[in-house]
Design a protein around this motif. Structure first.
Motif, PDB file in Angstrom:
ATOM      1  N   ASP A  69       0.802  -1.228   0.000  1.00  8.04           N
ATOM      2  CA  ASP A  69       0.000   0.000   0.000  1.00  8.04           C
ATOM      3  C   ASP A  69       0.835   1.278   0.000  1.00  8.04           C
ATOM      4  OD1 ASP A  69      -2.474  -1.230  -0.131  1.00  8.04           O
ATOM      5  OD2 ASP A  69      -2.618  -1.455   2.047  1.00  8.04           O
ATOM      6  N   LEU A  70       1.874   1.312  -0.814  1.00  9.75           N
ATOM      7  CA  LEU A  70       2.700   2.513  -0.940  1.00  9.75           C
ATOM      8  C   LEU A  70       2.165   3.334  -2.109  1.00  9.75           C
ATOM      9  CD1 LEU A  70       6.229   0.899  -0.540  1.00  9.75           C
ATOM     10  CD2 LEU A  70       4.895   2.072   1.197  1.00  9.75           C
ATOM     11  N   THR A  71       2.030   4.640  -1.901  1.00 11.66           N
ATOM     12  CA  THR A  71       1.497   5.486  -2.966  1.00 11.66           C
ATOM     13  C   THR A  71       2.563   5.818  -4.000  1.00 11.66           C
ATOM     14  OG1 THR A  71       1.907   7.370  -1.527  1.00 11.66           O
ATOM     15  CG2 THR A  71      -0.330   6.516  -1.588  1.00 11.66           C
ATOM     16  N   ALA A  72       3.795   6.066  -3.560  1.00  8.83           N
ATOM     17  CA  ALA A  72       4.871   6.400  -4.490  1.00  8.83           C
ATOM     18  C   ALA A  72       5.577   5.124  -4.938  1.00  8.83           C
ATOM     19  CB  ALA A  72       5.874   7.328  -3.816  1.00  8.83           C
ATOM     20  N   GLU A  73       6.138   5.170  -6.140  1.00 10.35           N
ATOM     21  CA  GLU A  73       6.906   4.016  -6.610  1.00 10.35           C
ATOM     22  C   GLU A  73       8.229   3.977  -5.879  1.00 10.35           C
ATOM     23  OE1 GLU A  73       7.618   3.137 -10.652  1.00 10.35           O
ATOM     24  OE2 GLU A  73       5.508   3.248 -11.201  1.00 10.35           O
ATOM     25  N   ARG A  74       8.549   2.818  -5.387  1.00 10.06           N
ATOM     26  CA  ARG A  74       9.792   2.624  -4.638  1.00 10.06           C
ATOM     27  C   ARG A  74      10.548   1.427  -5.182  1.00 10.06           C
ATOM     28  NH1 ARG A  74       9.182   7.218  -2.408  1.00 10.06           N
ATOM     29  NH2 ARG A  74       8.139   7.421  -0.426  1.00 10.06           N
ATOM     30  N   GLY A  75      11.844   1.417  -4.896  1.00  9.02           N
ATOM     31  CA  GLY A  75      12.661   0.253  -5.193  1.00  9.02           C
ATOM     32  C   GLY A  75      12.846  -0.539  -3.903  1.00  9.02           C
ATOM     33  N   PHE A  76      13.253  -1.785  -4.025  1.00  6.76           N
ATOM     34  CA  PHE A  76      13.467  -2.630  -2.857  1.00  6.76           C
ATOM     35  C   PHE A  76      14.777  -3.381  -3.000  1.00  6.76           C
ATOM     36  CE2 PHE A  76       8.940  -1.978  -3.168  1.00  6.76           C
ATOM     37  CZ  PHE A  76       8.586  -1.702  -1.857  1.00  6.76           C
ATOM     38  N   ALA A  77      15.402  -3.639  -1.865  1.00  4.37           N
ATOM     39  CA  ALA A  77      16.664  -4.369  -1.870  1.00  4.37           C
ATOM     40  C   ALA A  77      16.810  -5.137  -0.560  1.00  4.37           C
ATOM     41  CB  ALA A  77      17.832  -3.398  -2.035  1.00  4.37           C
ATOM     42  N   ILE A  78      17.728  -6.090  -0.567  1.00  3.57           N
ATOM     43  CA  ILE A  78      18.027  -6.854   0.642  1.00  3.57           C
ATOM     44  C   ILE A  78      19.529  -6.771   0.885  1.00  3.57           C
ATOM     45  CG2 ILE A  78      17.978  -9.111   1.752  1.00  3.57           C
ATOM     46  CD1 ILE A  78      15.487  -9.753   0.084  1.00  3.57           C
TER      47      ILE A  78
END
Length: 129
Positions: A69-78
Motif C-alpha cells: 500500500d505505498l502510494t509512491a513508486e519505490r525500489g526494494f533491496a536486501i
C-alpha cells in the motif's frame, strides 16, 4: 582434492535487512555506493552485501509497492549484514527520518533471507548456472 567446506557453526553469523529505497536509484551500483557513503558518514562498519535489488518501475517493485500500500513508486533491496554490526546499521536505516535523510529505509529484517523476501513480497531471483 577438494577443500573442506566450513560448517554452519564456523561461518560468520549474519542478518538480512529488507530496505525500501527512493526511485532515484536505478542501478545496483548506485545504491551500493550510496549505502556505503551513508555508513561511512555515520561511522558505521562498511561490511555489507547487496543481495537482491529491484529498482522502482521493475515488475517486482511495482507489485511489492501495491501489496504494501505505498502510494509512491519505490525500489526494494536486501542487505546482508554481519551480526556484530547489525544493530547499528538497523538503527541508522530504521530511524523515523531515514527515508528523508538517506532515501533508504529499513522495512524488515531477519536471520533468514527467505523471510525478508516473503515480507517484502519479492520473488526469489533465478539462479545463474
Amino acid at each position: 582434492m577438494m577443500a573442506k567446506r566450513l560448517s554452519k557453526a564456523l561461518r560468520g553469523k549474519r542478518r538480512w535487512i529488507g530496505i525500501e529505497c527512493s526511485g532515484q536509484f536505478t542501478s545496483r551500483s548506485a545504491l551500493e555506493k550510496h549505502i556505503l557513503m551513508v555508513l561511512q558518514s555515520n561511522e558505521l562498519p562498511e561490511d555489507f552485501r547487496l543481495m537482491d535489488f529491484h529498482p522502482s518501475g521493475s515488475e517486482a517493485a511495482v507489485l511489492a509497492s501495491e501489496k504494501l500500500d505505498l502510494t509512491a513508486e519505490r525500489g526494494f533491496a536486501i542487505l546482508e549484514i554481519p551480526h556484530p554490526s547489525y544493530q547499528e546499521v538497523r538503527q541508522c536505516f530504521g530511524a523515523d527520518d531515514a527515508f528523508t535523510q538517506h532515501g533508504v529505509v529499513s522495512r524488515t529484517s531477519s536471520g533468514k533471507i527467505r523471510l525478508v523476501r516473503e515480507r517484502l513480497m519479492l520473488p526469489r531471483p533465478n539462479r545463474k548456472s
